[in-house]
Scaffold this active site. Structure first.
Site, PDB file in Angstrom:
ATOM      1  N   MET A   1       0.855  -1.194   0.000  1.00 35.36           N
ATOM      2  CA  MET A   1       0.000   0.000   0.000  1.00 35.36           C
ATOM      3  C   MET A   1       0.893   1.248   0.000  1.00 35.36           C
ATOM      4  SD  MET A   1      -3.404  -0.912   2.080  1.00 35.36           S
ATOM      5  CE  MET A   1      -2.797  -0.601   3.708  1.00 35.36           C
TER       6      MET A   1
ATOM      7  N   GLY B   1      11.197  -3.005   5.646  1.00 36.60           N
ATOM      8  CA  GLY B   1      10.493  -4.293   5.592  1.00 36.60           C
ATOM      9  C   GLY B   1      10.023  -4.604   4.167  1.00 36.60           C
ATOM     10  N   HIS B   2       9.445  -3.597   3.506  1.00 39.54           N
ATOM     11  CA  HIS B   2       9.000  -3.808   2.120  1.00 39.54           C
ATOM     12  C   HIS B   2      10.201  -4.076   1.212  1.00 39.54           C
ATOM     13  CE1 HIS B   2       5.609  -1.077   3.514  1.00 39.54           C
ATOM     14  NE2 HIS B   2       4.947  -2.089   3.018  1.00 39.54           N
TER      15      HIS B   2
HETATM   16  O1  PAF Z   1      -0.200  -5.783   3.818  1.00 39.46           O
HETATM   17  C1  PAF Z   1      -0.587  -4.885   3.060  1.00 39.46           C
HETATM   18  O2  PAF Z   1       0.114  -3.897   2.804  1.00 39.46           O
HETATM   19  C2  PAF Z   1      -1.972  -4.975   2.447  1.00 39.46           C
HETATM   20  O3  PAF Z   1      -2.871  -5.569   3.312  1.00 39.46           O
HETATM   21  C3  PAF Z   1      -1.972  -5.688   1.079  1.00 39.46           C
HETATM   22  C4  PAF Z   1      -1.551  -7.134   1.202  1.00 39.46           C
HETATM   23  C5  PAF Z   1      -1.049  -4.967   0.118  1.00 39.46           C
HETATM   24  C6  PAF Z   1      -3.386  -5.674   0.486  1.00 39.46           C
HETATM   25  O4  PAF Z   1      -3.847  -4.375   0.311  1.00 39.46           O
END
Ligand code: PAF
Length: 283
Positions: free
Chosen positions: A30, A36-37
């Site tokens: 999002m 972390g990402h």
């Molecule tokens: O974990 C997240 O950032 C959200 O829940 C996801 C998996 C991208 C779905 O919108």
């Protein structure tokens, strides 16, 4: 990094990569990206030749409109980070692209049972929003592999169950939680903490570690462990929602002598709702 706002153009590119026998690895997000990402993106490289990331703030999974409206938009910084990380494609759909008739009208994907407990109990409808958007994104991207963080342990389990029960041809990979040096799990929500709250925030992880030690020492009184943890969180300035010892395979309530466990917690600190978990196999 190529950017795509529309489904058709993304699909054309993905088709070319697939024709060249390249495996597609997908990381849905999002935005408001943190280390972390980026760890997910880095790990994605181990699973295939092409890494696709999506940034979509999904209105269907916010049970609070103000929370949705306040969700930070850091697109410029996010794009720079993803470019530097060597991402091949970034999918940036609008709400209209994902929900042409509005999200209230959309067909929904419901993973019953698992979606109604823990975070699902405190955020009604949240996981329906998650599974619906993840199912749509999977059908758009058709990835070979998709990666999710273990910080959102319940979300990961629900997605695994959805994939299993609805026969999505995608492998789900969970990636260990990235932590700050004091143990606080990395989260977009940490940005809502003020300086003082940020100092207090790592208590959540420390209490999880303490509870794990209690279990490993053979304390089988789970109700007492949970109650003491809730009290310690309150004393530390949190407003805890739950602190619960569960069986790792299905998130059902654990018995004292169970083996494969996960302890999950959610607690508010100021304006931030923090969640974290810790696994243990006491066998
Ligand atoms: O974990 C997240 O950032 C959200 O829940 C996801 C998996 C991208 C779905 O919108």
């Amino acid at each position: 990094m190529q950017r795509f706002n529309h489904i058709g153009e993304l699909r054309q590119q993905l088709h070319c990569w697939r024709m060249a026998a390249e495996r597609i690895v997908f990381v849905p997000t999002m935005g408001n990206l943190h280390r972390g990402h980026l760890r997910l993106v880095e790990k994605a490289r181990d699973h295939g030749q092409r890494v696709v990331v999506s940034i979509f703030v999904n209105p269907m999974q916010f049970n609070d409109k103000d929370d949705f409206a306040a969700y930070p938009n850091t697109l410029v910084q996010d794009c720079a980070k993803l470019t530097e990380a060597g991402v091949d494609a970034l999918f940036l759909p609008s709400v209209e692209v994902i929900y042409p008739d509005g999200y209230q009208q959309s067909s929904k994907v419901v993973v019953s049972g698992l979606s109604d407990i823990l975070c699902g109990e405190h955020r009604p409808g949240h996981f329906i929003g998650v599974t619906t958007v993840v199912a749509k994104l999977f059908n758009i991207v058709l990835p070979d592999v998709a990666l999710f963080g273990e910080k959102d342990f319940q979300q990961l389990m629900i997605i695994r169950r959805m994939v299993d029960e609805l026969c999505f041809p995608v492998e789900i990979v969970g990636i260990e939680t990235e932590r700050e040096s004091d143990g606080l799990a990395m989260s977009s929500r940490n940005g809502y903490l003020n300086a003082e709250e940020r100092q207090q925030a790592s208590l959540l992880y420390r209490i999880l570690v303490q509870a794990k030690s209690q279990l490993l020492l053979g304390n089988e009184n789970l109700a007492v462990i949970e109650a003491l943890a809730m009290q310690a969180l309150q004393k530390g300035g949190f407003r805890p929602e739950y602190f619960s010892v569960r069986n790792r395979n299905d998130l059902s309530k654990a018995q004292g002598n169970a083996q494969d466990l996960v302890i999950l917690a959610a607690a508010w600190l100021g304006k931030a709702r923090l969640i974290d978990n810790i696994c243990l196999n006491s066998g």
